[in-house]
Write a protein that holds these residues in place. Sequence first.
Motif, short mmCIF file in Angstrom:
data_model
loop_
_atom_site.label_atom_id
_atom_site.label_comp_id
_atom_site.label_asym_id
_atom_site.label_seq_id
_atom_site.Cartn_x
_atom_site.Cartn_y
_atom_site.Cartn_z
N TYR A 198 0.84 -1.21 0.00
CA TYR A 198 0.00 0.00 0.00
C TYR A 198 0.87 1.26 0.00
N ALA A 199 1.92 1.23 0.79
CA ALA A 199 2.80 2.41 0.89
C ALA A 199 3.42 2.76 -0.46
N SER A 200 3.67 1.75 -1.28
CA SER A 200 4.28 2.03 -2.59
C SER A 200 3.26 2.66 -3.54
N TRP A 201 1.98 2.49 -3.27
CA TRP A 201 0.92 3.08 -4.10
C TRP A 201 0.45 4.42 -3.59
N ALA A 202 0.50 4.65 -2.28
CA ALA A 202 -0.19 5.80 -1.68
C ALA A 202 0.52 7.12 -1.94
N PHE A 203 1.82 7.04 -2.27
CA PHE A 203 2.59 8.25 -2.54
C PHE A 203 3.25 8.06 -3.91
N SER A 204 3.83 9.11 -4.43
CA SER A 204 4.38 9.02 -5.79
C SER A 204 5.85 8.62 -5.79
N GLN A 205 6.33 8.25 -6.97
CA GLN A 205 7.75 7.94 -7.15
C GLN A 205 8.60 9.14 -6.75
#
Lengths: 340, 340
Positions: A198-205
């Motif tokens: 989830y953390a990899s999706w919730a914020f941007s690159q």
Amino acid sequence: MQTGQFKLGNFQTQSGDVLQDACLSYETHGELSADKSNAIVYPTWYTGTHEDNRGAIGVGKALDPERYFIIVPDMFCNGLSSSPSNTKAPQDRGRFPSITPYDNVIAQHRLCGEHFGIEQLQLVVGFSMSAQQAFHWAALFPEMVKAIAPICGTSKTSPHNLLFLEGIKRALTADASWANGDYVDPPENGLRAFTTVYASWAFSQTFYREGLHLTVGGQHFDSMAEFLEFFHGIFARHDANNLLGMLETWQLADVSNHSKFGGDWRAALSSITCPAIVLPSKTDLYFPPEDNEVEVSMMPSAELRVIPSAYGHAAGFPGLSTAEDDEFIDDALRELLSQS
Amino acid sequence: MQTGQFKLGNFQTQSGDVLQDACLSYETHGELSADKSNAIVYPTWYTGTHEDNRGAIGVGKALDPERYFIIVPDMFCNGLSSSPSNTKAPQDRGRFPSITPYDNVIAQHRLCGEHFGIEQLQLVVGFSMSAQQAFHWAALFPEMVKAIAPICGTSKTSPHNLLFLEGIKRALTADASWANGDYVDPPENGLRAFTTVYASWAFSQTFYREGLHLTVGGQHFDSMAEFLEFFHGIFARHDANNLLGMLETWQLADVSNHSKFGGDWRAALSSITCPAIVLPSKTDLYFPPEDNEVEVSMMPSAELRVIPSAYGHAAGFPGLSTAEDDEFIDDALRELLSQS
């Protein structure tokens, strides 16, 4: 502020199941005016409870409790309204009925009408899953809703978004201790996988590239691991079945899923005639601006206004967002309220 | 085409461990010219074996076996070169040493020199993890590499990319049957979670919005579920410990992680003086163009050329990519080879 519990009785859901002794929890801010004309609805989002909405409400803000009566209904499955964790057998835990955004909106509509006697809403505003509810409100009750502001959310969960959710669901349930929802010990490993993905999706690159994860919501973290621990906590306070219940609501989100529209997405969106400012974040990875762009093109009085943020989905998350993004959103709400 | 097994003996890894009786598997296409001047190296990527590279090699293509001698070395942990699945105790399964991209490149360099007597490479080309190896090749052996073409890959795994990988790793290992790598039955639920999450990252939001997942690699799928089953198969042919081994190599990717550079990323990138065309996909979610943009700005003879594709990361994946994207990439390789 006041909290309450609105008894819905036996509640017919869209799935066909009747939820026994259903209850809608809520919080209100401000006072309802004598003519009942100053109400706003602002539902909760995934992992949220009414406490989390407080950050966007306050004197001097668009959602000003000295001026408006702001109702924050808790979404089903959030642990406060009827949820897998607080419902008796045989509808407890993994046996809790499927809930759609329309189920939530219909319950909220009853709260407004039956409990408060409200016939008009100045605004329905929402972030993420509550943005989805805002779309549903305007489509189902166009005579009642004067404006909507969906922030980082769509009227229908896109195929990619659905897949993102399917991935985290499988991550959580890959932990055998989950036991189809009848766990004795919480599925800790599964939940860790869930929140890490989830953390990899919730914020941007860009958010991570620039190290913005090391300072979030006024807190400082020394490492990615510390940040992940903080992020994990947002989810870990919830029962796993509640997380899966809300996730299913999200997957089922479809503004056209009502007899009024019969699955015709264009018809549902065209019926949203009230002014709308649709506010995606430029870098949102699961509610990307392109999804809203398609929707706005089908809505007669809607404007797409992209939040120029590196915070990804969290640009609209009160408490995780930046002061700049909060202000960008607040300006849009103020604009809608000044017109309505 | 010819395949081979190059014996590396006891191989010193960057982690400090010595991999016993190490072996590098490879395939070659075409003939090495008498003056040994026509060699190209094209390593394998995550989940890939030398068979998967064949799609990008052929008469009439840039990688033309009638003209070039193309070496496709199998990455450690891919099941053909030394891997958790084919190594004896005490280095078997979860006990296999950590492998970095530099370990792979050093083994490949030995294959080129000791086995083939090659002192110069016309090109090192790579996709994804093998793009990472291309960067490493050029930084470590600048006198040997005449050009590089990294496709959908970076010189250093970004924090966001690392987090994406951490998420899928946790999804796989949340399955208790994984048993720290000593599983009896493969961790099927964990692997399903892993590939479902992976599918949401490997292609773009637009790819799914436009239903492109229903026709991939010349195959037609009737539903998302059928597509996911196909995608799952790409991973399911691999041993779970091998998948985790390659994943660790990916997480460790850092072109500056060598005594020559001492962790100085800028120094490592500045040392890549050969011509380079760096080819990210416009919609890649874990190797986004912005990451390459930063790198290219530090490389003296590099050009950033973004593949205008909706296929996300898969734009560079031979077999999953479109003919149009293949041609875009082929043109760039042709251009580099015409200069070198």
